[in-house]
Design a protein around this motif. Structure first.
Motif, PDB file in Angstrom:
ATOM      1  N   PRO A  48       6.198 -21.687 -63.452  1.00  0.00           N
ATOM      2  CA  PRO A  48       4.771 -21.376 -63.328  1.00  0.00           C
ATOM      3  C   PRO A  48       4.461 -19.914 -63.648  1.00  0.00           C
ATOM      4  O   PRO A  48       3.422 -19.613 -64.236  1.00  0.00           O
ATOM      5  N   ALA A  49       5.375 -19.031 -63.301  1.00  0.00           N
ATOM      6  CA  ALA A  49       5.108 -17.612 -63.557  1.00  0.00           C
ATOM      7  C   ALA A  49       5.146 -17.303 -65.046  1.00  0.00           C
ATOM      8  O   ALA A  49       4.522 -16.348 -65.507  1.00  0.00           O
ATOM      9  N   LEU A  50       5.892 -18.089 -65.789  1.00  0.00           N
ATOM     10  CA  LEU A  50       5.991 -17.871 -67.232  1.00  0.00           C
ATOM     11  C   LEU A  50       5.033 -18.770 -67.998  1.00  0.00           C
ATOM     12  O   LEU A  50       4.901 -18.662 -69.211  1.00  0.00           O
ATOM     13  N   ARG A  51       4.414 -19.710 -67.267  1.00  0.00           N
ATOM     14  CA  ARG A  51       3.547 -20.732 -67.871  1.00  0.00           C
ATOM     15  C   ARG A  51       4.297 -21.494 -68.958  1.00  0.00           C
ATOM     16  O   ARG A  51       3.818 -21.671 -70.082  1.00  0.00           O
ATOM     17  N   ARG A  52       5.501 -21.884 -68.600  1.00  0.00           N
ATOM     18  CA  ARG A  52       6.332 -22.637 -69.546  1.00  0.00           C
ATOM     19  C   ARG A  52       6.946 -23.826 -68.818  1.00  0.00           C
ATOM     20  O   ARG A  52       7.169 -23.765 -67.609  1.00  0.00           O
ATOM     21  N   THR A  53       7.237 -24.857 -69.564  1.00  0.00           N
ATOM     22  CA  THR A  53       8.039 -25.954 -69.017  1.00  0.00           C
ATOM     23  C   THR A  53       9.148 -26.248 -69.999  1.00  0.00           C
ATOM     24  O   THR A  53       9.051 -25.925 -71.183  1.00  0.00           O
ATOM     25  N   GLU A  54      10.187 -26.879 -69.481  1.00  0.00           N
ATOM     26  CA  GLU A  54      11.364 -27.145 -70.296  1.00  0.00           C
ATOM     27  C   GLU A  54      11.839 -28.556 -69.984  1.00  0.00           C
ATOM     28  O   GLU A  54      12.144 -28.834 -68.825  1.00  0.00           O
ATOM     29  N   PRO A  55      11.901 -29.462 -70.962  1.00  0.00           N
ATOM     30  CA  PRO A  55      12.402 -30.803 -70.646  1.00  0.00           C
ATOM     31  C   PRO A  55      13.910 -30.789 -70.439  1.00  0.00           C
ATOM     32  O   PRO A  55      14.618 -30.012 -71.080  1.00  0.00           O
ATOM     33  N   THR A  99       3.611 -22.716 -53.556  1.00  0.00           N
ATOM     34  CA  THR A  99       2.209 -22.541 -53.910  1.00  0.00           C
ATOM     35  C   THR A  99       1.838 -23.128 -55.268  1.00  0.00           C
ATOM     36  O   THR A  99       0.663 -23.189 -55.599  1.00  0.00           O
ATOM     37  N   SER A 100       2.852 -23.556 -56.035  1.00  0.00           N
ATOM     38  CA  SER A 100       2.533 -24.054 -57.376  1.00  0.00           C
ATOM     39  C   SER A 100       2.425 -25.572 -57.385  1.00  0.00           C
ATOM     40  O   SER A 100       3.087 -26.250 -56.592  1.00  0.00           O
ATOM     41  N   TYR A 101       1.640 -26.096 -58.268  1.00  0.00           N
ATOM     42  CA  TYR A 101       1.516 -27.552 -58.490  1.00  0.00           C
ATOM     43  C   TYR A 101       1.284 -28.299 -57.192  1.00  0.00           C
ATOM     44  O   TYR A 101       1.924 -29.299 -56.908  1.00  0.00           O
ATOM     45  N   ARG A 102       0.379 -27.814 -56.381  1.00  0.00           N
ATOM     46  CA  ARG A 102       0.281 -28.407 -55.049  1.00  0.00           C
ATOM     47  C   ARG A 102      -0.312 -29.813 -55.079  1.00  0.00           C
ATOM     48  O   ARG A 102      -0.104 -30.590 -54.165  1.00  0.00           O
ATOM     49  N   ARG A 103      -1.059 -30.125 -56.115  1.00  0.00           N
ATOM     50  CA  ARG A 103      -1.685 -31.448 -56.143  1.00  0.00           C
ATOM     51  C   ARG A 103      -0.701 -32.564 -56.435  1.00  0.00           C
ATOM     52  O   ARG A 103      -0.701 -33.601 -55.824  1.00  0.00           O
ATOM     53  N   ARG A 104       0.179 -32.293 -57.422  1.00  0.00           N
ATOM     54  CA  ARG A 104       1.027 -33.406 -57.831  1.00  0.00           C
ATOM     55  C   ARG A 104       2.382 -33.411 -57.105  1.00  0.00           C
ATOM     56  O   ARG A 104       3.215 -34.252 -57.338  1.00  0.00           O
ATOM     57  N   ARG A 105       2.524 -32.473 -56.201  1.00  0.00           N
ATOM     58  CA  ARG A 105       3.809 -32.300 -55.541  1.00  0.00           C
ATOM     59  C   ARG A 105       4.118 -33.431 -54.558  1.00  0.00           C
ATOM     60  O   ARG A 105       3.370 -33.706 -53.638  1.00  0.00           O
ATOM     61  N   ARG A 106       5.257 -34.084 -54.751  1.00  0.00           N
ATOM     62  CA  ARG A 106       5.729 -35.094 -53.791  1.00  0.00           C
ATOM     63  C   ARG A 106       7.203 -34.820 -53.534  1.00  0.00           C
ATOM     64  O   ARG A 106       8.055 -35.337 -54.250  1.00  0.00           O
ATOM     65  N   PRO A 107       7.508 -34.023 -52.537  1.00  0.00           N
ATOM     66  CA  PRO A 107       8.921 -33.756 -52.296  1.00  0.00           C
ATOM     67  C   PRO A 107       9.623 -35.026 -51.828  1.00  0.00           C
ATOM     68  O   PRO A 107       9.000 -35.897 -51.234  1.00  0.00           O
ATOM     69  N   ALA A 108      10.889 -35.141 -52.140  1.00  0.00           N
ATOM     70  CA  ALA A 108      11.627 -36.342 -51.752  1.00  0.00           C
ATOM     71  C   ALA A 108      13.086 -35.995 -51.511  1.00  0.00           C
ATOM     72  O   ALA A 108      13.595 -34.985 -52.005  1.00  0.00           O
ATOM     73  N   LEU A 109      13.723 -36.817 -50.720  1.00  0.00           N
ATOM     74  CA  LEU A 109      15.138 -36.640 -50.427  1.00  0.00           C
ATOM     75  C   LEU A 109      15.859 -37.941 -50.765  1.00  0.00           C
ATOM     76  O   LEU A 109      15.561 -38.988 -50.204  1.00  0.00           O
ATOM     77  N   ILE A 110      16.778 -37.876 -51.711  1.00  0.00           N
ATOM     78  CA  ILE A 110      17.494 -39.067 -52.163  1.00  0.00           C
ATOM     79  C   ILE A 110      18.983 -38.882 -51.905  1.00  0.00           C
ATOM     80  O   ILE A 110      19.521 -37.798 -52.170  1.00  0.00           O
TER      81      ILE A 110
END
Lengths: 180, 358
Positions: free
Chosen positions: A125-132, A46-57
């Protein structure tokens, strides 16, 4: 038994507990009833649905082990690989999971804009944080070791020892299988 | 937490708005009167409905006559809900066993390997019998302290202990079965003493009789064993174990035989104690049994009372020693299935069978 294709989840498992990775490679899953895992999956869906592009490599490790990266979402334009997580428990495993993906992408020759390698990012998303998350040269060496160890673990007839810290197992979905 | 639901009324079970609807119907069958064999649903719909939120259902038990269609079967399979069906007399009849969703080829191979190698099979068969007899001893000991005339109970205890001591010695499955049979016989003979003189008079018992059960106690035991079997089968369905490969019972002999193996361990704790309690507290009365077709069976009210007590028992919790937290009696069955998985994957971690410590 021939080594299975190794994916990011298994690398994460290995960092947390090799026994869990062994069970999982045997098709013995314990997370089908875990509420935490179900919540994590829902959050991922349910998160980031706009930019989501799942892929299999797919790629092959230096020792010949087949690798597979199931990516939550790649932002090719920005050159960022995203991995969604619910919370920060087992953060070390999450970081290594993303590094593994970056490694597979590099081995498969996938690059971002301008031929630069992709960057990794853990999203909470639940913490509203990102980590590089970055993939350094020494990480690649460690990943190659982990993959070899996982391939060897898959050939092993008996499961590895239980996690040395019993208290760590409290919240593990495999606890009932190890200690029940 | 999802749990088992027990459907006593007749009717039609439907998938509707992605959940389960039971449209209730009247009882049209009369005991002793031949079945309506026209293929039409029996009973007439009363218009009364019961909604079962599908997420809250772990398994279904159909005691009434339930009509269902393929659409529902597909839905139940998607939701991984096994449906146990019982016949008109409350005998276990069948399970609608959904497609397996936890598969481990390697585990199935290990299961078969442990069956094929006599020493490995025997080791597991011994564990099932050993744990079953241990739990029988627990029941006997528990009741020995609570009866006026201890002698018959003490005697049974001595016999069971003697037989249990032979479990590690017997070298073949049939002998192991015989050990178990003799121990159970002595155990059942102590039931009148455990019930006390007043109840023993109301519920006479002449040993175990099945097909058909010869008296009220046998009817209760048969019914309870069927419920226990269904509970064990459900526990196995929630693991990657193949329920047809068993050790004490011959695989595929009857039913899913690994569930029979597991039930051996849990029957004393779950079924027998439930029955003794139901009778001693008067929740089950002679009026809850009736004679039919030369046997004795629980009436519908009797079955309802039994199932209520059964369900309460399964959800009762006990502090688990290794896990260090409270788990339900029902969960204990699943944990034993996991221990079996551990045994099959790691010879250094043998399955011993659940042993009640209370």
């Amino acid at each position: 038994m021939t080594a299975p294709r190794i994916g990011g989840m298994l690398v994460g498992y290995w960092r947390v507990c090799p026994r869990k990775a062994w069970y999982s490679m045997r098709g013995l899953w314990m997370e089908q009833e875990s509420e935490a895992v179900a919540l994590g999956r829902l959050l991922d869906r349910t998160s980031y649905r706009r930019r989501r592009r799942p892929a299999l490599i797919e790629a092959t490790a230096p020792d010949g082990t087949p690798l597979v990266a199931k990516l939550d979402g790649v932002d090719l334009r920005a050159g960022v690989l995203h991995e969604t997580k619910k919370g920060r428990s087992c953060e070390d495993a999450h970081v290594w999971q993303v590094r593994f993906y970056l490694w597979v992408l590099r081995l498969a020759g996938v690059t971002g804009p301008g031929g630069r390698p992709l960057r990794g990012q853990l999203d909470y998303p639940a913490l509203r944080r990102t980590e590089p998350v970055a993939l350094e040269l020494e990480h690649e060496g460690h990943l190659a070791e982990v993959v070899s160890a996982l391939a060897a673990c898959a050939r092993q007839d008996v499961p590895p020892e239980r996690h040395p810290r019993r208290s760590f197992c409290r919240r593990c979905a495999f606890e009932a299988l190890c200690y029940g | 937490m999802p749990r088992d639901h027990y459907l006593f009324s007749n009717g039609r079970l439907r998938r509707r708005q992605n959940t389960l609807w039971l449209e209730k119907a009247t009882e049209d069958r009369v005991p002793g009167v031949a079945l309506d064999d026209t293929g039409a649903p029996s009973g007439t719909l009363t218009g009364e409905k019961a909604v079962l939120p599908v997420e809250a259902v772990d398994a279904l038990h159909c005691f009434g006559e339930i009509d269902l269609n393929a659409k529902l079967v597909v839905f139940l399979a998607q939701q991984r809900i096994p449906v146990h069906v019982y016949d008109y007399y409350g005998n276990y009849a069948a399970t609608l066993y959904p497609r397996e969703y936890l598969l481990s080829g390697r585990l199935t191979v290990a299961q078969a390997e442990h069956y094929l190698r006599p020493a490995r099979r025997l080791r597991l068969a011994r564990a099932f019998v050993g744990a079953g007899l241990y739990n029988i001893r627990r029941v006997l000991r528990y009741h020995a302290r609570r009866v006026g005339d201890e002698a018959p109970v003490r005697h049974a205890l001595a016999v069971v202990e003697r037989e249990a001591a032979r479990v590690p010695e017997e070298a073949a499955i049939p002998e192991l079965m015989a050990v178990e049979g003799r121990a159970r016989d002595a155990y059942y003979r102590a039931w009148p003493a455990m019930l006390g003189p007043r109840l023993a008079e109301v519920f006479p018992f002449d040993g175990r009789q099945r097909r058909p059960p010869s008296n009220a106690l046998n009817a209760a035991i048969s019914f309870g064993n069927a419920l226990c079997y269904a509970a064990c089968l459900k526990a196995l369905y929630r693991t990657a174990l193949d329920p047809t490969i068993s050790y004490l019972h011959e695989p595929g002999d009857r039913r899913y035989s690994l569930a029979l193996d597991l039930a051996e361990v849990f029957k004393p704790l779950l079924v027998d104690r439930a029955i003794l309690r139901l009778l001693k507290t008067g929740r089950l009365q002679p009026s809850h049994f009736e004679g039919r077709l030369g046997g004795t069976y629980l009436t519908e009210t009797g079955r309802r009372r039994f199932v209520e007590a059964w369900d309460e028992r399964l959800r009762r919790t006990v502090r688990h020693r290794r896990l260090g937290r409270h788990v339900s009696y029902e969960r204990l069955i699943r944990l034993d299935a996991y221990r079996l998985v551990r045994h099959l994957t790691d010879p250094a971690d043998p399955y011993v069978g659940f042993r009640a410590w209370w």
